[in-house]
Design a protein around this motif. Structure first.
Motif, PDB file in Angstrom:
ATOM      1  N   ILE A 175     -20.486  11.788   2.297  1.00  0.00           N
ATOM      2  CA  ILE A 175     -20.330  10.392   2.723  1.00  0.00           C
ATOM      3  C   ILE A 175     -20.130   9.493   1.508  1.00  0.00           C
ATOM      4  N   PHE A 176     -20.921   9.723   0.474  1.00  0.00           N
ATOM      5  CA  PHE A 176     -20.806   8.911  -0.747  1.00  0.00           C
ATOM      6  C   PHE A 176     -19.427   9.079  -1.376  1.00  0.00           C
ATOM      7  N   ALA A 177     -18.958  10.328  -1.479  1.00  0.00           N
ATOM      8  CA  ALA A 177     -17.637  10.573  -2.073  1.00  0.00           C
ATOM      9  C   ALA A 177     -16.536   9.945  -1.225  1.00  0.00           C
ATOM     10  N   SER A 178     -16.666  10.040   0.101  1.00  0.00           N
ATOM     11  CA  SER A 178     -15.681   9.443   0.987  1.00  0.00           C
ATOM     12  C   SER A 178     -15.636   7.928   0.809  1.00  0.00           C
ATOM     13  N   ALA A 179     -16.804   7.295   0.807  1.00  0.00           N
ATOM     14  CA  ALA A 179     -16.858   5.839   0.635  1.00  0.00           C
ATOM     15  C   ALA A 179     -16.318   5.428  -0.726  1.00  0.00           C
ATOM     16  N   ALA A 180     -16.652   6.187  -1.763  1.00  0.00           N
ATOM     17  CA  ALA A 180     -16.163   5.870  -3.100  1.00  0.00           C
ATOM     18  C   ALA A 180     -14.645   5.943  -3.171  1.00  0.00           C
ATOM     19  N   THR A 181     -14.068   6.921  -2.468  1.00  0.00           N
ATOM     20  CA  THR A 181     -12.612   7.050  -2.447  1.00  0.00           C
ATOM     21  C   THR A 181     -11.970   5.847  -1.778  1.00  0.00           C
ATOM     22  N   VAL A 182     -12.503   5.455  -0.624  1.00  0.00           N
ATOM     23  CA  VAL A 182     -11.942   4.312   0.100  1.00  0.00           C
ATOM     24  C   VAL A 182     -12.113   3.033  -0.712  1.00  0.00           C
ATOM     25  N   ILE A 183     -13.293   2.852  -1.305  1.00  0.00           N
ATOM     26  CA  ILE A 183     -13.548   1.648  -2.101  1.00  0.00           C
ATOM     27  C   ILE A 183     -12.589   1.573  -3.284  1.00  0.00           C
ATOM     28  N   ALA A 184     -12.417   2.686  -3.969  1.00  0.00           N
ATOM     29  CA  ALA A 184     -11.508   2.694  -5.123  1.00  0.00           C
ATOM     30  C   ALA A 184     -10.085   2.352  -4.700  1.00  0.00           C
ATOM     31  N   ALA A 185      -9.644   2.895  -3.561  1.00  0.00           N
ATOM     32  CA  ALA A 185      -8.296   2.607  -3.082  1.00  0.00           C
ATOM     33  C   ALA A 185      -8.154   1.129  -2.709  1.00  0.00           C
ATOM     34  N   LEU A 186      -9.165   0.584  -2.044  1.00  0.00           N
ATOM     35  CA  LEU A 186      -9.099  -0.816  -1.633  1.00  0.00           C
ATOM     36  C   LEU A 186      -9.116  -1.762  -2.828  1.00  0.00           C
ATOM     37  N   LEU A 187      -9.878  -1.426  -3.851  1.00  0.00           N
ATOM     38  CA  LEU A 187      -9.948  -2.295  -5.023  1.00  0.00           C
ATOM     39  C   LEU A 187      -8.609  -2.360  -5.754  1.00  0.00           C
ATOM     40  N   CYS A 188      -7.753  -1.357  -5.552  1.00  0.00           N
ATOM     41  CA  CYS A 188      -6.416  -1.411  -6.154  1.00  0.00           C
ATOM     42  C   CYS A 188      -5.611  -2.580  -5.601  1.00  0.00           C
ATOM     43  N   LEU A 189      -5.988  -3.076  -4.411  1.00  0.00           N
ATOM     44  CA  LEU A 189      -5.278  -4.226  -3.846  1.00  0.00           C
ATOM     45  C   LEU A 189      -5.474  -5.481  -4.679  1.00  0.00           C
ATOM     46  N   MET A 190      -6.477  -5.509  -5.524  1.00  0.00           N
ATOM     47  CA  MET A 190      -6.692  -6.677  -6.369  1.00  0.00           C
ATOM     48  C   MET A 190      -5.543  -6.891  -7.345  1.00  0.00           C
ATOM     49  N   ASP A 220       4.491  -5.835  -4.302  1.00  0.00           N
ATOM     50  CA  ASP A 220       3.194  -5.158  -4.183  1.00  0.00           C
ATOM     51  C   ASP A 220       3.339  -3.797  -3.506  1.00  0.00           C
ATOM     52  N   SER A 221       4.243  -3.708  -2.526  1.00  0.00           N
ATOM     53  CA  SER A 221       4.430  -2.455  -1.801  1.00  0.00           C
ATOM     54  C   SER A 221       5.033  -1.363  -2.673  1.00  0.00           C
ATOM     55  N   ILE A 222       5.664  -1.747  -3.761  1.00  0.00           N
ATOM     56  CA  ILE A 222       6.246  -0.770  -4.679  1.00  0.00           C
ATOM     57  C   ILE A 222       5.270  -0.407  -5.793  1.00  0.00           C
ATOM     58  N   VAL A 223       4.523  -1.386  -6.290  1.00  0.00           N
ATOM     59  CA  VAL A 223       3.680  -1.188  -7.475  1.00  0.00           C
ATOM     60  C   VAL A 223       2.337  -0.541  -7.145  1.00  0.00           C
ATOM     61  N   ILE A 224       1.699  -0.962  -6.059  1.00  0.00           N
ATOM     62  CA  ILE A 224       0.309  -0.565  -5.811  1.00  0.00           C
ATOM     63  C   ILE A 224       0.152   0.858  -5.283  1.00  0.00           C
ATOM     64  N   PRO A 225       0.993   1.354  -4.342  1.00  0.00           N
ATOM     65  CA  PRO A 225       0.770   2.717  -3.826  1.00  0.00           C
ATOM     66  C   PRO A 225       0.656   3.805  -4.884  1.00  0.00           C
ATOM     67  N   PRO A 226       1.510   3.855  -5.928  1.00  0.00           N
ATOM     68  CA  PRO A 226       1.304   4.906  -6.936  1.00  0.00           C
ATOM     69  C   PRO A 226      -0.051   4.822  -7.626  1.00  0.00           C
ATOM     70  N   ILE A 227      -0.540   3.615  -7.833  1.00  0.00           N
ATOM     71  CA  ILE A 227      -1.855   3.447  -8.463  1.00  0.00           C
ATOM     72  C   ILE A 227      -2.944   3.978  -7.532  1.00  0.00           C
ATOM     73  N   PHE A 281      -0.445  -2.280   3.504  1.00  0.00           N
ATOM     74  CA  PHE A 281      -1.729  -2.219   4.191  1.00  0.00           C
ATOM     75  C   PHE A 281      -1.915  -0.862   4.868  1.00  0.00           C
ATOM     76  N   ALA A 282      -0.870  -0.417   5.576  1.00  0.00           N
ATOM     77  CA  ALA A 282      -0.968   0.869   6.271  1.00  0.00           C
ATOM     78  C   ALA A 282      -1.157   2.004   5.281  1.00  0.00           C
ATOM     79  N   PHE A 283      -0.478   1.929   4.150  1.00  0.00           N
ATOM     80  CA  PHE A 283      -0.600   2.986   3.144  1.00  0.00           C
ATOM     81  C   PHE A 283      -2.032   3.085   2.622  1.00  0.00           C
ATOM     82  N   VAL A 284      -2.592   1.954   2.233  1.00  0.00           N
ATOM     83  CA  VAL A 284      -3.940   1.969   1.659  1.00  0.00           C
ATOM     84  C   VAL A 284      -4.948   2.497   2.674  1.00  0.00           C
TER      85      VAL A 284
END
Length: 799
Positions: A311-326, A622-629, A686-689
């Motif tokens: 659960i911790f690893a799953s949440a960390a993965t989602v959090i890290a992906a979402l923070l890339c939206l910054m 944003d749709s081009i730059v953020i997904p690879p990150i 949004f859908a990608f993240v």
């Protein structure tokens, strides 16, 4: 295991400490501090809140506000009669204005003529409508159309970031004058009209979304656990997490993070969906241990030690992906990153602390009637009174179930008394008898538990539906792999329906007055009349050449004389021929800027059309730059978690393919079935993240268990046993998450409907096809190489 940080909430005293901390924190946050309420007040749903900081329209907005002494939103009132306005209609306009000026609003500019002239008295602007008080004359006009069928009256509202400042006057005016009948059509549109509709829709979103999502989650939890009471435990943990996330979200908003109705809604969906998913995973592991362990605290320790890291690893993965939206340029998207990450963090924290505490407090009987027992703890027929044994244990199934349902309804009706009685029993160390549940337990609940116990089985890695699915995949893994990939590629064909023609006018799935008013105005006036394009000339000596250059652009109806001047320059306003919120108008922004910059490089072009153009342009970037990150961050986390390279690459590849398939189906459905004019430019990002982060979630649950099983049983049996054990709970989690995202489709905003559909379909696709068929097929095809270059890829060196 005892010393693990994850197992702390399972302690005999620790569970009460954890519960007390959560209770006090949430009581203070939602009570005296009212932080969730302040979070809603911090939402900004103006179009300008989405503006990229580097956009030209941002600089133009700042200059315009300086010249006009603030941000002014025009409320354009359109009067139209198809056969032509009559003298009576003109008297109606005067009477309407008199009625609207009876109530004064703080945001309405009292001197409308001066506001229309850019803050300059006696400027080039329509005169005030007759019949207004001398000290409060906000309405100017009426300006008649050339065809004589329409006239517009305009007032100006000075915004200050508070939604009520615009909503209150527009709503009051609409109640007073809109839709008078008799062939005369009256609508309020313009910048203030569009803003008021957006604010009103977003104000109702949170309550509607929360009610719909909670109702769906309750229904699914009852179906999954087959218990009339157990759903209250994970639901309480989810509600606590939602309250905490909104409280922390308010604090983040005070630090300058942009929050709007969309990000707030998505955060709520993530808390409910992801929180329930984490609860399902933990509860499944806990239930499995209760079949083996008498002590509920020991069972919870084992469950937390096993499921906690996943659960911790799953949440960390989602959090890290979402923070890339910054990293996004669009302020609304950048603000969603930390807000959504806070929601996931609060959901995981609640499920790893509060939920274990609640589960151990209530004990195994909370699962009734499918209570997980060991041979030592389970009731037997000898524990049941003779009459109850004949009527329930040995009686007909329908009659037994009917009696138990009636008893359950009685408990629900008397639930407050039941809880008080339970608390008093705990405090008195069971000296006080159980006055309600006790008699019902002996007469109905325990007998039915005996009857149903034979249907309750512990998780079995070698039997069950998902084991049979795994065996079928194992019979021809290469063929299954090719077939699954072919299906996903077929779904990707929906990209042929790709379109980004969705604009602000198409944002609502229901009819709103601002859009209706715009259509009404289009019939008799240049469409751009309701939303003028601002042109700020920094050097006053270049005013005329800029005005002539902009007026020469095809699609520009007219350019005004200077409407304001000051230290920031001179303000001109251009009226566009096409609808200012259409893609045709967006295509004019760059030609207008080119024309203005050619003669005056320091000039700025802004206004509503330019704002939406810049937001769409930044969304495309944003749709081009953020997904690879995002992919790189998620891949690194998976490599660290699985201690392999090949398996993470496979998981990332399958999730990408699943995302493309879901988006392709979405584009097809939006165009062919829903009839939308297009999709929002930010939809792919949004859908990608969400799909990458949440799709990897389920793969983490599966592959983490597969790695554990592979150590003992080898690669082939490892993936098959993991699928058999985790299949039911991950499928349930996928259905819950898809259900919560699908609730977004109940909201009247087109974009939220689109993101809800794509993510819900993508989650189901990932749950039933990618995670349960494609990933096992690839793993079985690759064998030990799936775990390369870890020790598991070398059977002779396997632990």
């Amino acid at each position: 295991m005892r010393g693990s940080l994850f197992t702390f909430p399972a302690g005999r005293r620790a569970k009460w400490i954890v519960f007390a901390i959560w209770f006090v924190a949430i009581f203070i946050a939602s009570g005296p501090a009212n932080l969730p309420g302040k979070f809603e007040d911090a939402e900004s749903n103006e179009a300008t809140s989405y503006l990229p900081g580097s956009a030209e329209s941002t600089d133009a907005l700042a200059a315009t506000e300086s010249l006009q002494k603030g941000e002014l939103a025009p409320a354009v009132i359109v009067y139209r009669r198809e056969s032509g306005l009559t003298a009576a209609d003109r008297r109606t306009i005067v009477a309407d204005v008199a009625a609207m000026t009876e109530e004064r609003f703080p945001g309405v500019v009292a001197d409308g003529a001066t506001a229309a002239a850019g803050g300059k008295k006696g400027g080039n602007a329509p005169p005030p409508v007759s019949g207004q008080p001398r000290d409060y004359a906000p309405f100017v006009g009426p300006v008649p159309s050339k065809d004589g069928k329409a006239a517009i009256v305009t007032a100006y509202i000075a915004g200050n970031g508070e939604g009520d400042r615009i909503l209150d006057p527009v709503k009051a005016w609409r109640d007073e004058i809109s839709d008078p009948g008799g062939g005369l059509e009256v609508k309020i549109t313009g910048g203030a009209g569009f803003s008021a509709d957006a604010i009103e829709v977003f104000e109702s979103i949170d309550a509607t979304l929360l009610l719909a999502a909670l109702s769906l989650v309750i229904f699914l939890l009852i179906v999954i656990y087959r218990s009339p009471f157990f759903f209250l435990i994970p639901l309480a943990a989810v509600v606590f997490a939602e309250t905490l996330s909104r409280s922390i979200g308010y604090g983040v908003s005070e630090l300058g993070v942009t929050i709007n109705g969309q990000s707030s809604s998505i955060m709520s969906v993530l808390v409910l969906g992801a929180g329930t998913d984490y609860a399902l995973l933990l509860v499944a592991r806990y239930r499995e241990e209760l079949h083996r362990t008498v002590d509920k605290h020991e069972a919870m320790r084992t469950a937390l030690a096993s499921a906690g890291p996943a659960i911790f690893a799953s949440a960390a993965t989602v959090i890290a992906a979402l923070l890339c939206l910054m990293l996004a340029e669009v302020e609304g998207t950048a603000g969603l990153g930390p807000i959504a990450a806070i929601g996931i963090a609060c959901a995981a924290l609640s499920m790893l602390t509060l939920l274990p505490a609640l589960l151990t407090i209530f004990g195994r009987r909370a699962f009734w009637p499918f209570v997980p027992h060991t041979p030592e703890t389970g009731p037997t027929a000898a524990d049941v009174p003779e009459r109850a044994r004949r009527s329930i244990v040995e009686g007909g199934a329908i009659a037994a179930l009917g009696r138990v349902i009636l008893a359950s309804l009685l408990v629900l009706v008397l639930l407050p008394l039941v809880l008080v009685n339970w608390i008093l029993r705990r405090l008195s160390r069971r000296r006080i008898p159980s006055l309600i549940v006790g008699p019902l337990d002996r007469r109905f609940f325990t007998p039915y538990e005996v009857r149903r116990r034979r249907l309750e089985h512990a998780a079995d890695a070698t039997h069950g539906f998902w084991r049979r699915v795994g065996d079928r995949v194992a019979a021809g893994p290469r063929r299954v792999m090719v077939g699954a990939i072919a299906v996903l590629l077929l779904f990707c064909a929906g990209f042929g329906f790709f379109s980004t023609d969705l604009t602000a006018e198409d944002s609502y799935r229901t009819e709103v007055e601002s859009v209706e008013g715009q259509y009404l105005l289009d019939k008799s006036f240049p469409s751009g009349t309701t939303a003028l394009t601002d042109v700020v000339v920094a050097d006053p000596t270049e005013t005329n050449v800029v005005r002539n250059a902009v007026a020469g652009v095809d699609g520009v109806e007219a350019v005004s004389q200077p409407v304001a001047n000051g230290q920031s320059g001179v303000l001109l306003q251009a009226t566009l021929e096409p609808n200012p919120y259409s893609t045709e108008a967006f295509d004019l922004v760059e030609p207008i800027r080119d024309a203005a910059h050619e003669v005056s490089p320091s000039s700025l072009v802004g206004g509503p059309t330019a704002i939406e153009f810049d937001v769409r342009d930044a969304a495309a970037r944003d749709s081009i730059v953020i997904p690879p990150i995002v992919l790189l961050v998620v891949l690194l986390i998976l490599i660290g978690l699985l201690r392999a390279v090949v398996a993470p690459l496979v998981l990332i590849g399958t999730v990408i393919l699943s995302f493309l398939a879901a988006l392709g189906v979405g584009y097809f459905v939006f165009d062919v079935i829903f009839g939308f004019p297009g999709s929002d430019p930010s939809l792919p990002l949004f859908a990608f993240v969400f799909l990458v982060a949440l799709g990897v979630d389920y793969n983490i649950f599966l592959i983490a268990r597969a790695r554990e099983e592979t150590i003992r049983h080898g690669s082939e049996q490892g993936i098959l046993r993991a699928l058999a054990v985790t299949g039911a709970v991950i499928t349930s989690a996928g259905i819950v998450l898809a259900g919560t995202f699908s609730v977004l489709a109940s909201l009247p905003l087109t974009f939220l409907t689109e993101i809800g559909f794509v993510v819900a379909f993508g989650v189901l696709l990932d749950t039933f096809l990618v995670r349960s068929i494609l990933v096992p097929a690839i793993a079985l095809t690759m064998g030990d190489g799936f775990w390369a270059p870890s020790e598991l890829s070398k059977p002779q060196r396997r632990p």
